[in-house]
Scaffold this motif. Structure first.
Motif, PDB file in Angstrom:
ATOM      1  N   SER A   1       0.825  -1.213   0.000  1.00 14.94           N
ATOM      2  CA  SER A   1       0.000   0.000   0.000  1.00 14.94           C
ATOM      3  C   SER A   1       0.858   1.262   0.000  1.00 14.94           C
ATOM      4  CB  SER A   1      -0.926   0.012   1.228  1.00 14.94           C
ATOM      5  OG  SER A   1      -1.826  -1.072   1.185  1.00 14.94           O
ATOM      6  N   SER A   2       2.171   1.084  -0.084  1.00 15.65           N
ATOM      7  CA  SER A   2       3.077   2.241  -0.100  1.00 15.65           C
ATOM      8  C   SER A   2       2.808   3.096  -1.335  1.00 15.65           C
ATOM      9  CB  SER A   2       4.539   1.778  -0.118  1.00 15.65           C
ATOM     10  OG  SER A   2       4.812   0.941   0.990  1.00 15.65           O
ATOM     11  N   ASP A   3       3.076   4.413  -1.210  1.00 10.83           N
ATOM     12  CA  ASP A   3       2.873   5.328  -2.333  1.00 10.83           C
ATOM     13  C   ASP A   3       3.758   4.957  -3.519  1.00 10.83           C
ATOM     14  OD1 ASP A   3       1.022   6.746  -0.874  1.00 10.83           O
ATOM     15  OD2 ASP A   3       2.505   8.163  -0.081  1.00 10.83           O
ATOM     16  N   ARG A   4       4.950   4.513  -3.217  1.00 11.39           N
ATOM     17  CA  ARG A   4       5.898   4.161  -4.285  1.00 11.39           C
ATOM     18  C   ARG A   4       6.528   2.804  -3.979  1.00 11.39           C
ATOM     19  NH1 ARG A   4      11.432   5.104  -5.074  1.00 11.39           N
ATOM     20  NH2 ARG A   4      12.059   5.301  -7.279  1.00 11.39           N
ATOM     21  N   ILE A   5       6.365   1.883  -4.914  1.00 12.01           N
ATOM     22  CA  ILE A   5       6.918   0.538  -4.727  1.00 12.01           C
ATOM     23  C   ILE A   5       8.138   0.384  -5.625  1.00 12.01           C
ATOM     24  CG2 ILE A   5       6.484  -1.946  -4.875  1.00 12.01           C
ATOM     25  CD1 ILE A   5       3.582  -1.440  -4.383  1.00 12.01           C
ATOM     26  N   ASP A   6       9.318   0.400  -5.015  1.00 11.15           N
ATOM     27  CA  ASP A   6      10.554   0.201  -5.771  1.00 11.15           C
ATOM     28  C   ASP A   6      11.154  -1.162  -5.415  1.00 11.15           C
ATOM     29  OD1 ASP A   6      11.540   0.569  -3.229  1.00 11.15           O
ATOM     30  OD2 ASP A   6      12.262   2.603  -3.586  1.00 11.15           O
ATOM     31  N   GLU A   7      12.366  -1.378  -5.887  1.00  3.31           N
ATOM     32  CA  GLU A   7      12.996  -2.684  -5.668  1.00  3.31           C
ATOM     33  C   GLU A   7      13.217  -2.986  -4.187  1.00  3.31           C
ATOM     34  OE1 GLU A   7      13.658  -5.280  -7.654  1.00  3.31           O
ATOM     35  OE2 GLU A   7      12.469  -4.112  -9.084  1.00  3.31           O
ATOM     36  N   SER A   8      13.475  -1.950  -3.401  1.00  2.00           N
ATOM     37  CA  SER A   8      13.680  -2.180  -1.965  1.00  2.00           C
ATOM     38  C   SER A   8      12.400  -2.692  -1.309  1.00  2.00           C
ATOM     39  CB  SER A   8      14.149  -0.893  -1.287  1.00  2.00           C
ATOM     40  OG  SER A   8      13.148   0.113  -1.353  1.00  2.00           O
ATOM     41  N   VAL A   9      11.247  -2.207  -1.783  1.00  4.06           N
ATOM     42  CA  VAL A   9       9.969  -2.691  -1.248  1.00  4.06           C
ATOM     43  C   VAL A   9       9.745  -4.146  -1.644  1.00  4.06           C
ATOM     44  CG1 VAL A   9       7.460  -2.437  -1.337  1.00  4.06           C
ATOM     45  CG2 VAL A   9       8.908  -0.404  -1.177  1.00  4.06           C
ATOM     46  N   TRP A  10      10.064  -4.466  -2.895  1.00  4.99           N
ATOM     47  CA  TRP A  10       9.896  -5.859  -3.335  1.00  4.99           C
ATOM     48  C   TRP A  10      10.848  -6.795  -2.564  1.00  4.99           C
ATOM     49  CZ3 TRP A  10       5.626  -7.101  -5.246  1.00  4.99           C
ATOM     50  CH2 TRP A  10       4.940  -6.283  -6.132  1.00  4.99           C
ATOM     51  N   ASP A  11      12.024  -6.288  -2.246  1.00  6.33           N
ATOM     52  CA  ASP A  11      12.945  -7.092  -1.427  1.00  6.33           C
ATOM     53  C   ASP A  11      12.340  -7.371  -0.054  1.00  6.33           C
ATOM     54  OD1 ASP A  11      14.799  -7.192  -3.433  1.00  6.33           O
ATOM     55  OD2 ASP A  11      16.039  -5.553  -2.658  1.00  6.33           O
TER      56      ASP A  11
END
Length: 401
Positions: free
Chosen positions: A124-134
């Motif tokens: 639900s984060s505003d921006r999903i980058d590679e760190s979020v997928w990690d």
């Protein structure tokens, strides 16, 4: 006179001794419950002292020498108590399965939702980058989902997030729910094979290492079947663990079902299992449940022992269900146990106990993937009715709520 005195003293001493023994004899007699012996006196096994020994104290059937004859059953639930004469263990009425499912779902929500809430927060984060997928990947691995299922889920979520664009918490939750349900696999047949055959009972073997709550699970499952109006008989084939047979017999008494057990320590488990199935056939019960030993120190010995139990039982009736009991708190270590047992006997289903003591709900998926068999039952507490059929959607909903 001197000759008479010793005689008089001897008589007085005898009177004193008898007087002291009378109260003891009366008390002992009160603590003994006797039942008529209905066995055929002409039966050679009875004359020789073999065959079936009826345990008046527990209401269970105790088999003597392997292969002994006789099918006597004492329908009683009294257990001697030295302090209070006879203590009666009341037969309990198990909770209906539907009510039990509701209560277990509530417990699962409280104990097992860390994985689901963590994923919801990340996605639900505003921006999903590679760190979020990690972080998503790490959350799934920590939940014991396993490497392959984790990669599969992350790939599916990545694709859906790209298509979805704007993400509200409601959209994320719905997306997660769909993907987790696919992963847990609602197409697996989770029903228990406990329907009686035309002339024989359904036979179930329960296997697992010591310490996972195997004997307790057999007792709890007997309650589930009794709640479904099944006529059940228990077989105490775990003859190596001290008090395992007595523990199982106590569970049986609580729901009014008999237990076949040996009165010999370290008796042959296959012989006890055979006698249990034989008694089940003679008494025309619906289901015979056999508790087995769980020693894993010697893999070869365990394979031989369990394999022998199954072969001997199948001389009388087909084994319809082999349930493997696993402790959910052992995580990936449980997979190693599962693989060993799957090499021994043909596992048809998993019972996952102590699921309330871990946030690692992903173990359900990992075990099913490793063995190719479904989780059929889950335990979520120490209570007698804290065991229920596993339901895919209810499980996933509990993870996400």
């Amino acid at each position: 006179m001197n000759d008479i005195l010793p005689i008089v003293l001897s008589i007085l001493a005898a009177v004193v001794v008898i007087g002291a023994l009378i109260p003891v004899l009366i008390k002992t007699r009160r603590n003994i419950t006797r039942y008529p012996d209905t066995r055929d006196a002409n039966d050679p096994a009875v004359r020789s002292g073999g065959g079936t020994a009826v345990d008046d104290s527990t209401g269970t059937i105790e088999r003597g020498a392997p292969g002994g004859a006789g099918t006597d059953v004492v329908d009683t639930t009294t257990v001697p108590d030295d302090a209070a004469g006879l203590e009666t263990i009341p037969v309990e009425t198990p909770l209906p399965v539907a009510g039990r499912l509701t209560r277990l779902r509530e417990r699962l929500v409280r104990s097992n939702n860390i994985m689901g809430k963590g994923l919801l927060a990340l996605l639900s984060s505003d921006r999903i980058d590679e760190s979020v997928w990690d972080e998503v990947e790490e959350t799934l691995l920590l939940a014991d989902l396993g490497t392959e299922p984790t990669m599969q889920l992350v790939d599916a979520l990545r694709e859906r997030v790209k298509v979805l664009g704007t993400r509200t918490p409601e959209h994320v939750k719905a997306m997660l729910r769909e993907e987790l349900i696919k992963l847990v696999d609602p197409t697996m047949d989770r029903s228990l094979n406990v329907e009686r055959h035309a002339d024989k009972p359904a036979v179930m073997m329960v296997v697992g290492v010591n310490g996972v709550g195997k004997t307790t699970t057999v007792g709890k499952l007997a309650r589930v079947l009794v709640a479904e109006d099944k006529d059940v008989l228990l077989g105490a084939a775990d003859t190596f663990r001290a008090a395992a047979a007595e523990q199982l017999a106590t569970w049986g008494q609580r729901v009014g079902v008999p237990t076949v057990k040996s009165d010999i320590d370290g008796a042959d488990p296959a012989s006890v299992a055979y006698e249990a199935v034989k008694a089940g056939i003679e008494q025309e019960v619906d289901v015979v449940m056999i508790d087995t030993a769980g020693r894993l120190q010697n893999k070869v010995g365990l394979m031989d022992e369990l394999g022998k139990v199954k072969r001997v039982v199948e001389k009388l009736a087909e084994v319809d269900e082999v349930l493997l009991v696993l402790d959910a708190t052992t995580g990936q270590n449980g997979l190693n146990q599962a693989r060993v047992f799957s090499e021994v006997v043909n596992i048809t289903g998993i019972v996952l106990t102590k699921l309330d003591g871990t946030a690692k709900g992903g173990i359900v998926v990992a075990i099913q993937r490793a063995l190719g068999v479904p989780v059929k039952l889950v335990g979520l507490g120490e209570g007698a009715d804290d065991l229920a059929p596993f339901d895919t959607e209810s499980f996933v909903d509990a993870l996400l709520n």
